[in-house]
Motif scaffolding. Structure first.
Motif, PDB file in Angstrom:
ATOM      1  N   ASP A  51      -4.468   5.521 -28.710  1.00 58.80           N
ATOM      2  CA  ASP A  51      -4.082   6.322 -29.872  1.00 58.80           C
ATOM      3  C   ASP A  51      -3.738   5.397 -31.038  1.00 58.80           C
ATOM      4  O   ASP A  51      -3.113   4.349 -30.844  1.00 58.80           O
ATOM      5  N   LEU A  52      -4.128   5.799 -32.238  1.00 59.09           N
ATOM      6  CA  LEU A  52      -3.887   4.973 -33.421  1.00 59.09           C
ATOM      7  C   LEU A  52      -2.846   5.574 -34.360  1.00 59.09           C
ATOM      8  O   LEU A  52      -2.713   5.097 -35.488  1.00 59.09           O
ATOM      9  N   ALA A  53      -2.105   6.582 -33.902  1.00 57.33           N
ATOM     10  CA  ALA A  53      -1.182   7.282 -34.800  1.00 57.33           C
ATOM     11  C   ALA A  53      -1.921   7.642 -36.095  1.00 57.33           C
ATOM     12  O   ALA A  53      -1.523   7.273 -37.201  1.00 57.33           O
ATOM     13  N   THR A  54      -3.011   8.377 -35.918  1.00 59.02           N
ATOM     14  CA  THR A  54      -3.926   8.716 -37.005  1.00 59.02           C
ATOM     15  C   THR A  54      -3.239   9.543 -38.087  1.00 59.02           C
ATOM     16  O   THR A  54      -2.597  10.552 -37.796  1.00 59.02           O
ATOM     17  N   VAL A  55      -3.386   9.103 -39.342  1.00 60.39           N
ATOM     18  CA  VAL A  55      -2.822   9.825 -40.484  1.00 60.39           C
ATOM     19  C   VAL A  55      -3.958  10.518 -41.219  1.00 60.39           C
ATOM     20  O   VAL A  55      -4.804   9.871 -41.835  1.00 60.39           O
ATOM     21  N   GLY A  56      -3.984  11.830 -41.142  1.00 63.40           N
ATOM     22  CA  GLY A  56      -5.036  12.590 -41.800  1.00 63.40           C
ATOM     23  C   GLY A  56      -4.664  12.972 -43.214  1.00 63.40           C
ATOM     24  O   GLY A  56      -3.481  12.996 -43.593  1.00 63.40           O
ATOM     25  N   ALA A  57      -5.666  13.260 -44.024  1.00 64.81           N
ATOM     26  CA  ALA A  57      -5.436  13.735 -45.390  1.00 64.81           C
ATOM     27  C   ALA A  57      -4.524  14.952 -45.360  1.00 64.81           C
ATOM     28  O   ALA A  57      -4.705  15.859 -44.549  1.00 64.81           O
TER      29      ALA A  57
END
Length: 376
Positions: A51-57
């Protein structure tokens, strides 16, 4: 395990539609091996998450980190074996800049899930500092921590220089840095070594297993020669997967850590109700990667933004090639695709990653994969 040669491979906690029920993580027959994964349920092989601690728009880093915490708790209940996070810098769409800090938080919110770095970019850090950080994590959460190491910066050159201020070594000195880190973890520098009287604290009560990460042959050969487990970034270097794993196995020398090779591969995977829905989600990851390759890293775009993007012919070719390395579709399609990939590569363990927009979609994808692969 996530962006160049030998680099790094967010709610309520109740069940949701499409989620498999909780899976016991301990009990009779639970694997005690600190390296080899355990296949849960009827799954044909151990399955893990990167997991990349994804930050979405439209979202913040804080929301992304909260989502990663919730995802780790869910992954534990679904039967995933381990949960790794990766070091990246200067990427607005990735909040996991400090794996050791994030792992301490995740460990405090889970109880049995193996947690690790996929990875720590060793040239960015003094080996003693890494030994202290992961020695502390191991002391706090014994038997649950993995130390995955990469030899590239996980960022651009300017950021790498800022990170390494005062550090003379770089990726070319990785074997020496690795040896120094290992000696600090084991407390066994030879007599006469300049660091022989130094100690990494805490230490001595066990240490996390070291994994080498790679997307080329360098770390494959080094992991084999040292008898260490190896994690290959198939999700962004698919053409090199089989050659690197073959090199790892042919170079392998038994060690006190492993008597035979053990390799996992990182795989981009997206599951949804059908193939078209999964493809729509995956395109947001593809557009994010396209922008990164163009030197314009940003937040993960929404599926609508990815669908409306005016791709040039070259960009469309890149996107199609990128999507072609992913395993996506309805849950059964993904499970079958993962098994075909495992059979083709001979990987001992699969580590799936879904770098898509929106925690709800990402969580649902991991839940569907867990169920279809037989974890529950």
């Amino acid at each position: 395990m996530t962006s160049a040669a030998d680099q790094p491979l967010g709610g309520s906690h109740g069940e949701r539609p499409g989620d498999p029920g909780p899976v016991p993580a301990t009990g009779p027959g639970a694997a005690a091996d600190p390296i080899r994964g355990r296949a849960r349920g009827t799954a044909p092989a151990p399955l893990s998450i990167l997991d990349l601690a994804t930050v979405g728009a439209g979202h913040t880093a804080g929301e992304a980190l909260a989502a990663t915490t919730e995802l780790a708790r869910a992954a534990e209940s679904w039967g995933y074996h381990r949960f790794w996070v990766a070091e990246h810098h200067g990427m607005p769409g990735v909040a996991s800049s400090s794996p050791a800090v994030l792992l301490a938080h995740l460990a405090a919110h889970t109880s049995t899930l193996r947690l690790g770095s996929g990875g720590v970019m060793l040239p960015n850090h003094a080996p003693l500092a890494v030994a202290e950080q992961f020695g502390l994590l191991e002391a706090l959460h014994p038997g649950r921590i993995d130390l995955g190491l990469g030899r590239a910066p996980g960022t651009d050159q300017a950021t790498a220089r800022a990170l390494r201020r005062g550090l003379s070594e770089g990726a070319d000195d990785f074997p020496q840095q690795l040896a120094e880190l290992t000696h600090f973890l084991d407390g066994d520098f030879p007599a006469g070594h300049p660091y022989a009287r130094l100690r990494a604290v805490p230490s001595g009560e066990g240490r996390p297993p070291i994994w080498l990460l790679g997307s080329s042959g360098f770390s494959a050969r080094l992991a084999g020669r040292l008898g260490l487990p190896f994690a290959f970034a198939h999700h962004f270097s698919a053409a090199n997967t089989v050659p690197a794993l073959d090199l790892y196995r042919s170079s392998f020398e038994p060690s006190a850590v492993l008597d035979e090779p053990y390799a996992l591969i990182g795989v981009s995977a997206v599951a949804a109700q059908d193939e078209e829905a999964a493809l729509r989600l995956a395109r947001s990851a593809g557009l994010a990667m396209l922008r990164l390759r163009q030197g314009r890293p940003g937040l993960i775009p929404t599926p609508d933004e990815a669908a409306a993007h005016p791709y040039t012919p070259a960009e469309r070719d890149f996107l199609e090639e990128w999507l072609g390395t992913m395993v996506l579709g309805a849950p059964a399609q993904v499970a079958q695709g993962l098994e075909r990939l495992r059979a083709r590569t001979g990987a001992d363990e699969l580590m799936v990653t879904s770098h898509i927009h929106g925690h709800t979609a990402r969580r649902h994808s991991y839940a569907l994969i867990a169920q279809a692969y037989g974890l529950a």
